[in-house]
Design a protein around this motif. Structure first.
Motif, PDB file in Angstrom:
ATOM      1  N   LYS A 279     -18.600  25.992 -11.778  1.00  0.00           N
ATOM      2  CA  LYS A 279     -19.688  25.019 -11.912  1.00  0.00           C
ATOM      3  C   LYS A 279     -20.953  25.528 -11.223  1.00  0.00           C
ATOM      4  N   SER A 280     -22.085  24.978 -11.637  1.00  0.00           N
ATOM      5  CA  SER A 280     -23.373  25.325 -11.041  1.00  0.00           C
ATOM      6  C   SER A 280     -23.377  25.044  -9.540  1.00  0.00           C
ATOM      7  N   LYS A 281     -23.859  26.002  -8.768  1.00  0.00           N
ATOM      8  CA  LYS A 281     -24.025  25.871  -7.309  1.00  0.00           C
ATOM      9  C   LYS A 281     -22.754  25.440  -6.586  1.00  0.00           C
ATOM     10  N   SER A 282     -21.607  25.959  -7.047  1.00  0.00           N
ATOM     11  CA  SER A 282     -20.336  25.552  -6.437  1.00  0.00           C
ATOM     12  C   SER A 282     -19.671  26.653  -5.626  1.00  0.00           C
ATOM     13  N   VAL A 283     -20.147  27.912  -5.773  1.00  0.00           N
ATOM     14  CA  VAL A 283     -19.432  29.077  -5.217  1.00  0.00           C
ATOM     15  C   VAL A 283     -20.119  29.576  -3.946  1.00  0.00           C
ATOM     16  N   VAL A 284     -19.302  29.910  -2.938  1.00  0.00           N
ATOM     17  CA  VAL A 284     -19.798  30.580  -1.733  1.00  0.00           C
ATOM     18  C   VAL A 284     -19.744  32.083  -1.984  1.00  0.00           C
ATOM     19  N   TYR A 285     -20.903  32.739  -1.892  1.00  0.00           N
ATOM     20  CA  TYR A 285     -20.945  34.206  -2.020  1.00  0.00           C
ATOM     21  C   TYR A 285     -20.819  34.782  -0.617  1.00  0.00           C
ATOM     22  N   VAL A 286     -19.804  35.619  -0.372  1.00  0.00           N
ATOM     23  CA  VAL A 286     -19.519  36.156   0.963  1.00  0.00           C
ATOM     24  C   VAL A 286     -19.750  37.667   0.957  1.00  0.00           C
ATOM     25  N   ALA A 287     -20.659  38.129   1.792  1.00  0.00           N
ATOM     26  CA  ALA A 287     -20.915  39.571   1.908  1.00  0.00           C
ATOM     27  C   ALA A 287     -21.582  39.833   3.247  1.00  0.00           C
ATOM     28  N   PHE A 288     -21.146  40.875   3.937  1.00  0.00           N
ATOM     29  CA  PHE A 288     -21.697  41.168   5.264  1.00  0.00           C
ATOM     30  C   PHE A 288     -22.422  42.504   5.327  1.00  0.00           C
ATOM     31  N   GLY A 362     -23.913  28.804  -4.857  1.00  0.00           N
ATOM     32  CA  GLY A 362     -24.613  27.699  -4.197  1.00  0.00           C
ATOM     33  C   GLY A 362     -24.889  27.937  -2.733  1.00  0.00           C
ATOM     34  N   LEU A 363     -24.282  28.987  -2.173  1.00  0.00           N
ATOM     35  CA  LEU A 363     -24.399  29.245  -0.738  1.00  0.00           C
ATOM     36  C   LEU A 363     -24.039  30.706  -0.488  1.00  0.00           C
ATOM     37  N   VAL A 364     -24.705  31.305   0.508  1.00  0.00           N
ATOM     38  CA  VAL A 364     -24.396  32.686   0.880  1.00  0.00           C
ATOM     39  C   VAL A 364     -23.877  32.690   2.317  1.00  0.00           C
ATOM     40  N   LEU A 365     -22.671  33.201   2.513  1.00  0.00           N
ATOM     41  CA  LEU A 365     -22.117  33.408   3.855  1.00  0.00           C
ATOM     42  C   LEU A 365     -22.340  34.879   4.178  1.00  0.00           C
ATOM     43  N   VAL A 422     -16.167  27.563  10.748  1.00  0.00           N
ATOM     44  CA  VAL A 422     -16.562  28.194   9.483  1.00  0.00           C
ATOM     45  C   VAL A 422     -16.493  27.167   8.356  1.00  0.00           C
ATOM     46  N   ALA A 423     -15.354  26.488   8.238  1.00  0.00           N
ATOM     47  CA  ALA A 423     -15.157  25.525   7.147  1.00  0.00           C
ATOM     48  C   ALA A 423     -16.178  24.398   7.214  1.00  0.00           C
ATOM     49  N   LYS A 424     -16.376  23.859   8.422  1.00  0.00           N
ATOM     50  CA  LYS A 424     -17.315  22.739   8.587  1.00  0.00           C
ATOM     51  C   LYS A 424     -18.742  23.172   8.231  1.00  0.00           C
ATOM     52  N   SER A 425     -19.127  24.373   8.641  1.00  0.00           N
ATOM     53  CA  SER A 425     -20.482  24.876   8.374  1.00  0.00           C
ATOM     54  C   SER A 425     -20.713  25.052   6.878  1.00  0.00           C
ATOM     55  N   LEU A 426     -19.723  25.619   6.194  1.00  0.00           N
ATOM     56  CA  LEU A 426     -19.862  25.851   4.753  1.00  0.00           C
ATOM     57  C   LEU A 426     -20.007  24.534   4.004  1.00  0.00           C
ATOM     58  N   ARG A 427     -19.184  23.565   4.353  1.00  0.00           N
ATOM     59  CA  ARG A 427     -19.265  22.267   3.657  1.00  0.00           C
ATOM     60  C   ARG A 427     -20.579  21.562   3.958  1.00  0.00           C
ATOM     61  N   LEU A 428     -21.041  21.698   5.218  1.00  0.00           N
ATOM     62  CA  LEU A 428     -22.300  21.050   5.610  1.00  0.00           C
ATOM     63  C   LEU A 428     -23.464  21.555   4.741  1.00  0.00           C
ATOM     64  N   VAL A 429     -23.594  22.883   4.665  1.00  0.00           N
ATOM     65  CA  VAL A 429     -24.738  23.449   3.948  1.00  0.00           C
ATOM     66  C   VAL A 429     -24.589  23.273   2.440  1.00  0.00           C
ATOM     67  N   MET A 430     -23.379  23.325   1.940  1.00  0.00           N
ATOM     68  CA  MET A 430     -23.146  23.286   0.488  1.00  0.00           C
ATOM     69  C   MET A 430     -23.159  21.860  -0.071  1.00  0.00           C
ATOM     70  N   GLU A 431     -22.605  20.891   0.665  1.00  0.00           N
ATOM     71  CA  GLU A 431     -22.302  19.591   0.050  1.00  0.00           C
ATOM     72  C   GLU A 431     -22.839  18.371   0.788  1.00  0.00           C
ATOM     73  N   ASP A 433     -24.790  15.480   3.163  1.00  0.00           N
ATOM     74  CA  ASP A 433     -26.161  14.968   3.273  1.00  0.00           C
ATOM     75  C   ASP A 433     -26.905  15.654   4.419  1.00  0.00           C
ATOM     76  N   GLU A 434     -26.184  15.910   5.522  1.00  0.00           N
ATOM     77  CA  GLU A 434     -26.801  16.550   6.682  1.00  0.00           C
ATOM     78  C   GLU A 434     -27.352  17.933   6.341  1.00  0.00           C
ATOM     79  N   GLY A 435     -26.746  18.576   5.349  1.00  0.00           N
ATOM     80  CA  GLY A 435     -27.174  19.916   4.957  1.00  0.00           C
ATOM     81  C   GLY A 435     -28.219  19.936   3.860  1.00  0.00           C
ATOM     82  N   LYS A 436     -28.625  18.752   3.393  1.00  0.00           N
ATOM     83  CA  LYS A 436     -29.598  18.699   2.291  1.00  0.00           C
ATOM     84  C   LYS A 436     -30.903  19.386   2.672  1.00  0.00           C
ATOM     85  N   VAL A 437     -31.273  19.299   3.941  1.00  0.00           N
ATOM     86  CA  VAL A 437     -32.525  19.903   4.407  1.00  0.00           C
ATOM     87  C   VAL A 437     -32.527  21.416   4.163  1.00  0.00           C
ATOM     88  N   TYR A 438     -31.367  22.081   4.319  1.00  0.00           N
ATOM     89  CA  TYR A 438     -31.286  23.531   4.085  1.00  0.00           C
ATOM     90  C   TYR A 438     -31.448  23.837   2.595  1.00  0.00           C
TER      91      TYR A 438
END
Length: 470
Positions: A279-288, A362-365, A422-431, A433-438
Motif C-alpha cells: 500500500k501507499s506509504k506503508s513500507v519502512v525503508y531500512v538502510a544504513f 512511507g518512512l526511512v530508518l 525502535v518499534a515505538k519510534s517507527l509507529r510514531l513517525v509512520m502512523e 497523530d503525535e508523528g503527524k508533524v514529521y
C-alpha cells in the motif's frame, strides 16, 4: 538528449578541477556538482583513484561521461597497511582510515604535475588536502573549499582568532562559544567517541588530524562553497562567513534527479514488483549506508524492533563493510521466516533513489548522514534515525529541531537502545497523530530540496562567482 549550453564564449568558459576526499559521501556530491558545471559548457577534470572512478562512472548518464575528464591517479604503494584495492573509506577498516589519508597526501606530486600542465582556473578541493591551497596559489590557480558537510557541521570548527578550548567530551556536548544564537547542535556523550577517534585524533605515523586538515584548507582557500541552502540554515552560513572572513556560498543541496533514465535491471524489476504489491506509504525503508555497520547487538534490536512494530519493511542489509571484515553480523535466528509475509531483506546493491521515490515507502530508518537526509527529504520521506559515525549527531540535532526526522531514543552515555524503542519510534513517525508533524514538515521541506528550479539557481549563482573571480 542534453541541454548543454554551448554558447559559453571563451571569455567565460572555465576549466574547473575537482579533488574530493576518498569517501563516497564526498565523491558523489563532487560528481553531482561536476555534472552541473559540465552541463553549462565548462570543462571539468575530476581527480581520484582508478578504482573509485570506475565505481563512479556507472552513476553517469552516457552523454555526460564523455564531457567530464576523469583523471586517474593511483595511490602511492608503500608500507601503508592498506588492504589491496583499498582506495576509499568503504574499502578499509575504520582503524586504517588514517593510513588512507597518508596515502592521499602522497598524491601531492602527481596532482601538482597535473595542475602545472593543465593550468585550470579553479580547484575545488575537499577538507583532507591541507597541502593544496599553497600549491594552487603558487601556480596562480584559485582555490575553493567545496564542503560536503553542511553549515551547522562546519560551524563547530574552531575559527581564526579563537583558542581550541575543547579537550574533553563534555566540551563537545554544548554548542561552541563562538556560536551567538540558540541552537541544539552539539554531540551526545556516546557520539563523542567518533570525534576523539577521528576528527580530533592525534597523529598516526605521519597522519595529520582532521581538525588541522580542514583548518588548513579553510585558512588557505579563497572561498568556501557549501552543499546547502539559505532556506535550510541561513544562520549557520552567515556565521561561517563572519567567522572565517571569506565568502561562503551555498551551491544548493544538489538534489538527486531521478528523471535521468537508467536501464531497468533485473534487480530493480524484482524490487519494484515487491514494492508495487504494498500500500501507499506503508513500507519502512531500512538502510544504513556504506560507512556504518551496526554491531551485532544493535542489529538484533533493530531487527526485533522491526518485527515488533508490525510494519512492512524493505531492508538493504549489509552484513560486513568489506572483504577484510572478519566479523559479519547476522539477523536473529528465524527473523526472516517470521516476517516473510510483510518484509524483504535485500543483501545486494539497490538503486536507492528509485527505491526511495517509490510511493509505497512511507518512512526511512537510516543514519543522519547529510547525503541521506537530502535524498529522503527530496522524496518527502520522514526519517527515524540512528547515529553511528562522524558528523551524524550534529545533522540529527538540526533534523530534530526542524521536526523532519525523529531520533530513536538511546542511552546518552553508551548509546544503547531497545527493540521497544525502535518499534515505538517507527509507529510514531509512520502512523500516530503525535508523528503527524514529521510527515507534514518533511513535505514542506521537500518544497525546498525538491524544487529543482530553486536549487539550479544556487548552481547558477555559484558558476557566476567562479567566472567573475577566476
Amino acid at each position: 538528449m542534453t541541454n548543454f549550453k554551448n554558447n559559453v564564449g571563451d571569455s567565460t568558459k572555465l576549466h574547473v578541477v575537482m579533488f574530493p576526499w576518498l569517501a563516497f559521501g564526498h565523491m558523489v556530491p563532487y560528481l553531482e556538482l561536476s555534472k552541473l558545471i559540465a552541463q553549462k559548457g565548462h570543462k571539468v577534470s575530476f581527480i581520484s583513484t582508478p578504482r573509485n572512478i570506475d565505481r563512479l562512472l556507472p552513476r553517469l548518464p552516457e552523454y555526460l561521461s564523455s564531457v567530464i575528464n576523469f583523471v586517474k591517479l593511483p595511490l602511492p604503494v608503500g608500507d601503508n597497511k592498506l588492504p589491496e584495492d583499498g582506495e576509499a573509506t568503504t574499502d578499509v577498516p575504520f582503524e586504517l582510515i588514517p593510513y588512507l589519508k597518508v596515502a592521499y597526501d602522497g598524491l601531492k606530486v602527481p596532482v601538482t604535475e597535473f595542475l602545472e600542465s593543465s593550468k585550470p582556473d579553479w580547484v575545488l578541493q575537499d577538507f583532507a588536502a591541507f597541502w593544496l591551497p599553497p600549491l594552487s596559489r603558487r601556480l596562480g590557480i584559485k582555490t575553493g573549499f567545496f564542503s560536503a558537510f553542511n553549515g551547522a557541521t562546519l560551524g563547530i570548527l574552531k575559527p581564526p582568532g579563537f583558542e581550541e578550548y575543547r579537550t574533553s567530551p563534555a566540551d563537545f556536548m554544548k554548542p561552541p562559544k563562538w556560536v551567538p544564537f540558540e541552537t541544539p547542535v552539539a554531540f551526545k556523550l556516546f557520539e563523542c567517541r567518533y570525534i576523539f577517534k577521528g576528527f580530533m585524533a592525534e597523529t598516526t605515523e605521519g597522519n595529520i588530524p582532521d581538525i588541522h586538515r580542514v583548518g588548513g584548507v579553510i585558512d588557505g582557500c579563497d572561498v568556501i562553497f557549501v552543499r546547502s541552502c539559505y532556506e535550510y540554515e541561513a544562520e549557520w552560513l552567515g556565521l561561517m562567513q563572519d567567522l572565517h572572513r571569506r565568502p561562503v556560498i551555498p551551491v544548493g543541496v544538489l538534489p538527486p534527479k531521478p528523471e535521468e533514465k537508467f536501464e531497468d535491471t533485473d534487480t530493480w524489476l524484482t524490487v519494484k514488483k515487491w514494492l508495487d504489491s504494498r500500500k501507499s506509504k506503508s513500507v519502512v525503508y531500512v538502510a544504513f549506508g556504506s560507512e556504518a555497520k551496526p554491531s551485532q547487538t544493535e542489529l538484533n534490536e533493530i531487527a526485533l524492533g522491526l518485527e515488533l512494530s508490525g510494519l512492512p519493511f524493505f531492508w538493504v542489509l549489509k552484513t560486513r563493510r568489506g572483504p577484510w571484515d572478519t566479523e559479519p553480523v547476522e539477523l536473529p535466528e528465524g527473523f526472516e521466516e517470521r516476517t516473510a509475509d510483510r518484509g524483504m531483506v535485500w543483501r545486494g546493491w539497490v538503486e536507492q533513489l528509485r527505491t526511495l521515490s517509490h510511493d509505497s515507502i512511507g518512512l526511512v530508518l537510516t543514519h543522519p548522514g547529510w547525503g541521506t537526509i537530502i535524498e529522503a527529504v527530496r522524496f518527502a520521506k520522514p526519517m527515524a534515525m540512528m547515529v553511528f559515525v562522524y558528523d551524524q549527531g550534529l545533522n540529527a540535532r538540526v533534523i530534530e529541531e526542524k521536526k523532519i526526522g525523529y531520533m530513536i531514543p538511546r542511552d546518552e552515555t553508551e548509546g544503547f537502545f531497545t527493540k521497544e524503542s525502535v518499534a515505538k519510534s517507527l509507529r510514531l513517525v509512520m502512523e500516530e497523530d503525535e508523528g503527524k508533524v514529521y510527515r507534514e514538515n518533511v513535505k514542506e521541506m521537500k518544497g525546498v530540496f525538491g524544487d529543482i528550479n530553486r536549487q539550479d539557481r544556487y548552481v547558477d549563482s555559484f558558476l557566476d562567482y567562479l567566472v567573475a573571480h577566476r
